[in-house]
Design a protein around this motif. Structure first.
Motif, short mmCIF file in Angstrom:
data_model
loop_
_atom_site.label_atom_id
_atom_site.label_comp_id
_atom_site.label_asym_id
_atom_site.label_seq_id
_atom_site.Cartn_x
_atom_site.Cartn_y
_atom_site.Cartn_z
N LEU A 1 0.88 -1.15 0.04
CA LEU A 1 -0.06 0.01 -0.09
C LEU A 1 0.82 1.24 -0.19
CD1 LEU A 1 -2.94 1.06 0.34
CD2 LEU A 1 -2.60 1.16 2.61
N TYR A 2 0.73 1.98 -1.08
CA TYR A 2 1.48 3.31 -1.15
C TYR A 2 0.50 4.46 -0.52
CZ TYR A 2 5.43 0.94 -3.73
OH TYR A 2 6.60 0.42 -4.23
N CYS A 3 1.17 5.22 0.36
CA CYS A 3 0.41 6.33 0.80
C CYS A 3 0.94 7.80 0.72
CB CYS A 3 0.39 6.01 2.65
SG CYS A 3 -0.34 4.49 3.02
N LEU A 4 0.07 8.77 0.03
CA LEU A 4 0.75 9.69 -0.23
C LEU A 4 0.32 10.83 0.76
CD1 LEU A 4 -0.81 10.40 -3.86
CD2 LEU A 4 1.38 9.11 -3.18
N SER A 5 1.48 11.40 1.23
CA SER A 5 1.57 12.25 2.45
C SER A 5 2.08 13.50 2.21
CB SER A 5 2.40 11.37 3.81
OG SER A 5 1.51 10.04 3.78
N GLU A 6 1.63 14.19 1.18
CA GLU A 6 2.23 15.43 0.98
C GLU A 6 3.83 15.53 0.50
OE1 GLU A 6 0.31 17.38 -0.21
OE2 GLU A 6 -1.39 17.58 1.03
N LYS A 7 4.66 15.41 1.55
CA LYS A 7 5.88 15.58 1.24
C LYS A 7 6.84 14.34 1.42
CE LYS A 7 6.71 20.29 2.96
NZ LYS A 7 7.36 21.23 4.12
N ARG A 8 6.01 13.03 1.59
CA ARG A 8 6.70 11.90 1.34
C ARG A 8 5.62 10.97 0.82
NH1 ARG A 8 6.23 12.67 7.18
NH2 ARG A 8 8.86 12.74 7.23
N ILE A 9 6.25 9.86 0.28
CA ILE A 9 5.51 8.61 -0.17
C ILE A 9 5.76 7.43 1.09
CG2 ILE A 9 4.76 6.79 -1.79
CD1 ILE A 9 5.34 8.89 -3.84
N GLN A 10 4.78 6.88 1.65
CA GLN A 10 5.05 5.91 2.60
C GLN A 10 4.65 4.61 1.81
OE1 GLN A 10 4.62 7.43 6.88
NE2 GLN A 10 3.15 8.58 5.64
N VAL A 11 5.17 3.42 2.53
CA VAL A 11 4.77 2.00 2.00
C VAL A 11 4.46 1.09 3.17
CG1 VAL A 11 5.89 2.40 -0.30
CG2 VAL A 11 7.11 1.45 1.56
N VAL A 12 3.70 0.40 2.91
CA VAL A 12 3.25 -0.49 3.82
C VAL A 12 3.00 -1.78 3.24
CG1 VAL A 12 1.85 -1.08 5.86
CG2 VAL A 12 1.78 1.38 5.12
N GLN A 13 3.74 -2.86 3.76
CA GLN A 13 3.58 -4.25 3.15
C GLN A 13 2.48 -4.97 3.95
OE1 GLN A 13 5.28 -5.40 0.84
NE2 GLN A 13 4.08 -7.21 0.44
N LEU A 14 1.44 -5.51 3.14
CA LEU A 14 0.18 -6.01 3.84
C LEU A 14 -0.08 -7.62 3.48
CD1 LEU A 14 -2.39 -3.23 3.19
CD2 LEU A 14 -1.19 -3.74 5.34
N LYS A 15 -0.91 -8.16 4.06
CA LYS A 15 -1.12 -9.73 3.69
C LYS A 15 -2.38 -9.43 2.51
CE LYS A 15 -0.30 -11.41 8.29
NZ LYS A 15 -0.98 -12.16 9.51
N ALA A 16 -3.01 -8.24 2.79
CA ALA A 16 -4.19 -8.02 1.66
C ALA A 16 -3.68 -7.53 0.42
CB ALA A 16 -5.30 -7.21 2.37
N THR A 17 -4.54 -7.91 -0.73
CA THR A 17 -3.99 -7.28 -2.00
C THR A 17 -5.00 -6.36 -2.58
OG1 THR A 17 -4.96 -9.21 -3.16
CG2 THR A 17 -2.68 -9.25 -2.47
N GLY A 18 -4.63 -5.51 -3.26
CA GLY A 18 -5.66 -4.47 -3.91
C GLY A 18 -6.69 -4.97 -4.74
N ALA A 19 -7.97 -4.53 -4.91
CA ALA A 19 -8.90 -5.08 -5.65
C ALA A 19 -8.56 -4.72 -7.28
CB ALA A 19 -10.30 -4.28 -5.60
N GLU A 20 -8.50 -5.58 -7.94
CA GLU A 20 -8.39 -5.31 -9.34
C GLU A 20 -9.23 -4.16 -10.13
OE1 GLU A 20 -8.67 -8.49 -12.26
OE2 GLU A 20 -7.56 -9.86 -11.00
N LEU A 21 -8.42 -3.45 -11.05
CA LEU A 21 -9.04 -2.39 -11.58
C LEU A 21 -9.46 -2.60 -12.94
CD1 LEU A 21 -6.70 0.59 -10.13
CD2 LEU A 21 -8.82 -0.06 -9.40
N PRO A 22 -10.28 -1.62 -13.41
CA PRO A 22 -10.79 -1.94 -15.11
C PRO A 22 -9.48 -1.64 -15.82
CG PRO A 22 -11.81 -0.09 -14.03
CD PRO A 22 -10.96 -0.79 -13.10
#
Length: 319
Positions: free
Chosen positions: A298-319
């Motif tokens: 999971l990539y998180c936009l935080s204005e002056k930084r991009i933070q990343v979190v490794q999860l067990k879940a995966t993102g839903a497929e996009l069209p």
């Protein structure tokens, strides 16, 4: 104010952990578990890490990962920067805000839509694709509230635009500040965040996520081509309801994983809810304006930084 910006080569989505640094802030713990089910989503052994950092608000909104290029694209916060060579997606002054299509080879763009019924949009904020190829977006009056746009000519609404026919439809309104939007994995539910009014003292509906049932158009409906496309052939929304109220203020960008769990950025991090609306927990990493899945990262936009979190879940497929 937003200008398109690609994630630089020094911070690509597959950057190694040696290239990243652990995020350190006021929290001693990165995760807050409100429901035991949250443990099936997070990997508590994985800290929040910083993938990229700048001295200005470069990581603001609309993150989109393109697998073929292995790159994450997003828009930066250029509020106060009025350089004439910048492409302002939310508009500035009398320059109309618009939905743009960007050629990633030349990085040139073209305007697809910049008005509804002859009136300019306010400040288009978040954009998603529906499974039929139509473009859905929110249009809150942030530009006026932040003093870079004239008074609103439209309500704070959710729109759908079919680029093939030119049809535009108002799908929902009566928000304080509609912001992020995301579909459930089956595209039968639309989630919309409302960040409330821009005010230090009052923030009506500043912690609300709404859910709507998505009703596909009747297959017998005809659609016409050109700018006068038939909006009756567009999907519509019904059964508006409060899906969840966030614990922390300003639910902003919103995403969904493959199991239908809902993630939203707030001023405290990322709050996660089950498809039922029950709160599962949060990733506590400071303000997050928007987010994007790249597989189980999971990539998180935080204005002056991009933070990343490794999860067990995966993102839903996009069209």
């Amino acid at each position: 104010m937003a200008a398109l910006a690609p994630l630089g080569s020094d911070a690509i989505p597959n950057a190694s952990r040696d290239q990243q640094k652990t995020f350190s802030n006021k929290y001693s713990d990165s995760y807050e578990v409100a429901d035991a089910a949250f443990n099936s989503i997070i990997d508590a052994s994985q800290p929040v890490r910083v993938a990229a950092e700048r001295d200005y608000a470069f990581a603001h909104e609309a993150p989109v990962y393109l697998e073929k290029l292995d790159k994450l694209f997003f828009v930066s916060n250029r509020l106060g920067n009025t350089d004439s060579d910048k492409q302002y997606i939310q508009g500035i002054g009398q320059v109309a805000p618009a939905i743009h299509r960007v050629n990633l080879s030349s990085m040139s763009s073209e305007v697809l839509l910049d008005s509804f019924q002859g009136r300019q949009f306010n400040s288009p904020n978040d954009v998603v694709l529906y499974c039929d190829g139509s473009i859905w977006f929110t249009d809150p009056p942030y530009g006026y509230k932040q003093n870079f746009r004239p008074p609103p000519e439209q309500g704070a609404r959710v729109y759908a635009f079919n680029p093939a026919t030119g049809a535009v439809a108002v799908l929902a309104e009566d928000f304080a500040m509609c912001n992020g939007l995301a579909f459930s994995p089956d595209f039968k539910t639309l989630y919309v965040t409302d960040t409330g009014e821009e005010s230090e003292n009052t923030q009506p509906r500043a912690e609300t996520i709404y859910a709507f049932d998505v009703v596909a158009p009747d297959s017998s409906s005809s659609s016409s081509s050109g700018s006068g496309g038939d909006s009756s052939a567009m999907p519509r929304l019904q059964n508006r309801r409060v899906f969840a109220v966030t614990q922390f203020i300003k639910p902003d960008g919103i995403k969904v994983d493959s199991n239908g769990n809902v993630y939203t950025g707030t001023h405290d991090g990322v709050e996660v809810f089950a498809p039922s609306g029950s709160r599962l927990g949060s990733i506590r990493c400071g303000r997050v304006t928007n987010l994007a899945f790249v597989g189980s990262t999971l990539y998180c936009l935080s204005e002056k930084r991009i933070q990343v979190v490794q999860l067990k879940a995966t993102g839903a497929e996009l069209p």
